[in-house]
Design an enzyme around this catalytic site. Sequence first.
Site, PDB file in Angstrom:
ATOM      1  N   GLY A  13       0.834  -1.199   0.000  1.00 28.41           N
ATOM      2  CA  GLY A  13       0.000   0.000   0.000  1.00 28.41           C
ATOM      3  C   GLY A  13       0.869   1.250   0.000  1.00 28.41           C
ATOM      4  O   GLY A  13       1.846   1.325   0.743  1.00 28.41           O
ATOM      5  N   THR A 142       5.448   2.192   5.874  1.00 23.25           N
ATOM      6  CA  THR A 142       4.123   1.610   6.107  1.00 23.25           C
ATOM      7  C   THR A 142       3.300   2.484   7.037  1.00 23.25           C
ATOM      8  O   THR A 142       3.778   2.913   8.084  1.00 23.25           O
ATOM      9  CB  THR A 142       4.170   0.177   6.678  1.00 23.25           C
ATOM     10  OG1 THR A 142       2.825  -0.210   7.013  1.00 23.25           O
ATOM     11  CG2 THR A 142       5.006   0.062   7.936  1.00 23.25           C
ATOM     12  N   ASP A 144       1.051   1.398   8.684  1.00 25.85           N
ATOM     13  CA  ASP A 144       0.675   0.541   9.821  1.00 25.85           C
ATOM     14  C   ASP A 144       1.599   0.723  11.017  1.00 25.85           C
ATOM     15  O   ASP A 144       1.283   0.280  12.116  1.00 25.85           O
ATOM     16  CB  ASP A 144       0.670  -0.931   9.403  1.00 25.85           C
ATOM     17  CG  ASP A 144      -0.417  -1.203   8.374  1.00 25.85           C
ATOM     18  OD1 ASP A 144      -1.412  -0.463   8.365  1.00 25.85           O
ATOM     19  OD2 ASP A 144      -0.255  -2.143   7.580  1.00 25.85           O
ATOM     20  N   MET A 190      -8.087   3.176   9.098  1.00 28.96           N
ATOM     21  CA  MET A 190      -7.417   1.922   8.766  1.00 28.96           C
ATOM     22  C   MET A 190      -6.685   1.342   9.983  1.00 28.96           C
ATOM     23  O   MET A 190      -6.515   2.021  10.995  1.00 28.96           O
ATOM     24  CB  MET A 190      -6.433   2.146   7.616  1.00 28.96           C
ATOM     25  CG  MET A 190      -7.120   2.323   6.269  1.00 28.96           C
ATOM     26  SD  MET A 190      -5.930   2.692   4.940  1.00 28.96           S
ATOM     27  CE  MET A 190      -6.866   2.204   3.474  1.00 28.96           C
ATOM     28  N   ARG A 192      -5.876  -2.852  10.310  1.00 29.24           N
ATOM     29  CA  ARG A 192      -6.516  -4.163  10.412  1.00 29.24           C
ATOM     30  C   ARG A 192      -6.043  -4.909  11.663  1.00 29.24           C
ATOM     31  O   ARG A 192      -6.808  -5.601  12.314  1.00 29.24           O
ATOM     32  CB  ARG A 192      -6.143  -4.960   9.142  1.00 29.24           C
ATOM     33  CG  ARG A 192      -7.138  -6.017   8.749  1.00 29.24           C
ATOM     34  CD  ARG A 192      -8.356  -5.418   8.092  1.00 29.24           C
ATOM     35  NE  ARG A 192      -9.316  -6.428   7.641  1.00 29.24           N
ATOM     36  CZ  ARG A 192     -10.610  -6.196   7.477  1.00 29.24           C
ATOM     37  NH1 ARG A 192     -11.121  -5.004   7.734  1.00 29.24           N
ATOM     38  NH2 ARG A 192     -11.409  -7.131   7.042  1.00 29.24           N
ATOM     39  N   TYR A 297      -8.716   5.198   1.453  1.00 28.42           N
ATOM     40  CA  TYR A 297      -7.500   5.684   0.783  1.00 28.42           C
ATOM     41  C   TYR A 297      -7.139   7.128   1.120  1.00 28.42           C
ATOM     42  O   TYR A 297      -5.971   7.524   1.053  1.00 28.42           O
ATOM     43  CB  TYR A 297      -7.669   5.594  -0.745  1.00 28.42           C
ATOM     44  CG  TYR A 297      -7.390   4.239  -1.342  1.00 28.42           C
ATOM     45  CD1 TYR A 297      -6.903   3.183  -0.565  1.00 28.42           C
ATOM     46  CD2 TYR A 297      -7.595   4.008  -2.698  1.00 28.42           C
ATOM     47  CE1 TYR A 297      -6.659   1.945  -1.131  1.00 28.42           C
ATOM     48  CE2 TYR A 297      -7.339   2.766  -3.274  1.00 28.42           C
ATOM     49  CZ  TYR A 297      -6.869   1.739  -2.483  1.00 28.42           C
ATOM     50  OH  TYR A 297      -6.605   0.515  -3.054  1.00 28.42           O
ATOM     51  N   LEU A 298      -8.175   7.944   1.416  1.00 26.06           N
ATOM     52  CA  LEU A 298      -7.896   9.370   1.609  1.00 26.06           C
ATOM     53  C   LEU A 298      -6.868   9.585   2.711  1.00 26.06           C
ATOM     54  O   LEU A 298      -6.023  10.469   2.618  1.00 26.06           O
ATOM     55  CB  LEU A 298      -9.178  10.132   1.940  1.00 26.06           C
ATOM     56  CG  LEU A 298     -10.319   9.975   0.919  1.00 26.06           C
ATOM     57  CD1 LEU A 298     -11.493  10.836   1.324  1.00 26.06           C
ATOM     58  CD2 LEU A 298      -9.886  10.301  -0.496  1.00 26.06           C
ATOM     59  N   GLN A 299      -6.918   8.759   3.757  1.00 20.34           N
ATOM     60  CA  GLN A 299      -6.008   8.973   4.877  1.00 20.34           C
ATOM     61  C   GLN A 299      -4.552   8.708   4.518  1.00 20.34           C
ATOM     62  O   GLN A 299      -3.657   9.334   5.053  1.00 20.34           O
ATOM     63  CB  GLN A 299      -6.418   8.134   6.086  1.00 20.34           C
ATOM     64  CG  GLN A 299      -6.291   6.645   5.936  1.00 20.34           C
ATOM     65  CD  GLN A 299      -7.187   5.866   6.901  1.00 20.34           C
ATOM     66  OE1 GLN A 299      -6.916   5.764   8.069  1.00 20.34           O
ATOM     67  NE2 GLN A 299      -8.276   5.327   6.385  1.00 20.34           N
ATOM     68  N   ARG A 300      -4.312   7.784   3.610  1.00 21.10           N
ATOM     69  CA  ARG A 300      -2.917   7.470   3.305  1.00 21.10           C
ATOM     70  C   ARG A 300      -2.404   8.225   2.078  1.00 21.10           C
ATOM     71  O   ARG A 300      -1.232   8.098   1.717  1.00 21.10           O
ATOM     72  CB  ARG A 300      -2.716   5.964   3.144  1.00 21.10           C
ATOM     73  CG  ARG A 300      -3.373   5.387   1.914  1.00 21.10           C
ATOM     74  CD  ARG A 300      -3.142   3.872   1.849  1.00 21.10           C
ATOM     75  NE  ARG A 300      -3.225   3.460   0.457  1.00 21.10           N
ATOM     76  CZ  ARG A 300      -3.355   2.219   0.039  1.00 21.10           C
ATOM     77  NH1 ARG A 300      -3.416   1.235   0.908  1.00 21.10           N
ATOM     78  NH2 ARG A 300      -3.395   1.939  -1.239  1.00 21.10           N
TER      79      ARG A 300
END
Lengths: 417, 417
Positions: A13, A142, A144, A190, A192, A297-300
Amino acid sequence: MKPKNILYAQSGGVTAVINASAAGVIETARAAGHKVGKVYAARNGILGVLHEDLIDTSFESKIAIQSLRYTPGGAFGSCRYKLKDIETHAAEYERLMAVFKAHEIDVFMYNGGGDSADTAYKISQLGKKMGYPLQCIGIPKTIDNDLPITDTCPGFGSVAKYVATSIREASYDIASMCSSSTKVFIMEVMGRHAGWIAAAAGLARAHEKDGPHIILFPERPFNEATFLNKVADCVKKYGFCSMVVSEGVRNADGKFLSESGLTDAFGHAQLGGVAPTIAALIKDKLGFKYHWAVLDYLQRSARHLASGTDAEQAYAVGKAALEYALEGKNAVMPVIVRESNIPYMWGIKEANLADMANVEKKMPADYISQDGFSITQACRDYLEPLIQGEDYPPYVNGLPDYRHLRNEPVVKKLKAF
Amino acid sequence: MKPKNILYAQSGGVTAVINASAAGVIETARAAGHKVGKVYAARNGILGVLHEDLIDTSFESKIAIQSLRYTPGGAFGSCRYKLKDIETHAAEYERLMAVFKAHEIDVFMYNGGGDSADTAYKISQLGKKMGYPLQCIGIPKTIDNDLPITDTCPGFGSVAKYVATSIREASYDIASMCSSSTKVFIMEVMGRHAGWIAAAAGLARAHEKDGPHIILFPERPFNEATFLNKVADCVKKYGFCSMVVSEGVRNADGKFLSESGLTDAFGHAQLGGVAPTIAALIKDKLGFKYHWAVLDYLQRSARHLASGTDAEQAYAVGKAALEYALEGKNAVMPVIVRESNIPYMWGIKEANLADMANVEKKMPADYISQDGFSITQACRDYLEPLIQGEDYPPYVNGLPDYRHLRNEPVVKKLKAF
């Protein structure tokens, strides 16, 4: 010394600042003069290597490379393709080496997260085995924020700044409306497996009355009764309840909340969106009017609100990776070290890819409050430096002036894979 | 001349710049010296007037009022309460007048959209009937951009800039991922009755390959077959399909798409979100991997990305309203006039509230392309000036430094309503 040929690839991503790492690699390479030969990029990540689909970055102007510094997405394309196991699928690794050899690649740079660190490590061990002197260097990326060793992962700080700003703004909105209209606002973010992004939204809460009043973390199983009590309590106390929900929230059985019973007209269960699920629950049990947003997607990709710290770090790891390459290093990754908290000071150090692969950094347990609905001071202390600084892109005609590269292909030398 | 006492109220859905209008009113009042007496605000819009819940703005510091210029939401609270008909519900109007009289209010200012213009017009006619010399002045505000006469509505330009930036960013993201992962991205925007906001997202498309490739407008009935063909065509041509969907999209029967058949575990139909509905359809019929986002409140509170033009105009209408008040005007609203397109020049003129009430400005038919999926050059020419300029809020600790006011209550003089 023979000039080194570099091949750079983006993986997984994409983020608001992964291209800043690419800029760090390419600008440092250009400044290195005769020490660097070709700087290629693989189109669509590792798939581009497998299919010998390479890009010659020397066709890109100085201005185009500068624009990478502030353009979101992955300028050369990324992919979600995971290499198979090296023991059982040797052909894939042999193909990679064949492409490296055909184009006389000295250094392969892989810009990605945990899986990519694993792949990069495997590739870094191929050269010796196959008798071709390849260096492989990882570059961290990332949203994440789950890579080990590094203090943070480039890409995360910008998401953090964006989600915290967004929930602060929406909380001002609902606070104005709650007397006669909406009582509950739910923003889905996001994450997960870990609540790093949800936690970052908690930075928006400067005073007790401010949102977000509730954060739902994937680390804490969802308890309907406790949650509904908390919502009702917030509405009573503050007039409204503003909350942030991680997409990874699960119930006590370990099932994603977004998958628990939601169906469309065709009976599909996969519609997703934990925000609307939570909203329906609140409406059903408490009767409050709600609004919800899903950032996806907007956040990343929200480069318009990138963290200055994050953009700088993303560039710095790209630059360091190129320097490691010139120093002849292999199987390493430049990572970020926190040198002090107040004032925030950081540096870059070298980590072994072997130590980066297959280790997931969890959020420390003491970052989540006792009741499970907010972040602690320890969490704030960690997160706050990461969102410091604004690094606005240039605007043309009222919109960010993001740029596409030319991405000129390199002539293929091998048969199709 | 006796100093005039002003009462200002915010109405309906709030915006990123409605507080800039409040700042325009209050700062102009403060600069007017002895011509202005008290400047009160009603808490939670017209409800605050009915319940005699007034705020004395003189307790707010100069810095606090300046912060209104860049703080989203409604600083004094807003409401969705609509006054009943004046003939059948005279008591409500009598109560308003009683509150005006009790606090010697000379001028009532109502900052809102179409419904508020109607209310303001009715109130403007009360003074004469009831023998109390009240002036009533409207101040335009609505992200729906549907007020007549005015060239645009304060609040809309900032939403326009935000949605266009957001879809541009997400399109860069999906373009990087589409070779091996997500093929379709869907962003849902507000606009129950008109496609102004969806149209604005179209500004992001600088080149044919750029998103959004498809816009679904409420003005055009949804045709499943044509739509699916278009999606498949985009994925074939560009490798991905990036689209913007207005929440107001309806099928040929006039039913909202978001309501057509979507149910949760409890059988609730109202979960909403046209984006997930469209996503499920695409997955079902075309099999493409998708992502979707729903912006909801975030789009109208995104002060961090306000349009400079919009913020300036919001302030200017507030300032003009106060000037009209001092000139003794009644039943008017300052509106925005476009004086030239290139370069964009604008001014403020006086409109009659009677002409603003109960008229909804539709999007011209020639703003939507023949096939119904994009905007025309005429539409771009209209929209582009409205998103020009960046007007960033100050940041503290990495986040926008939005401020709450003290909102000191005025002592009540009447019995409860």
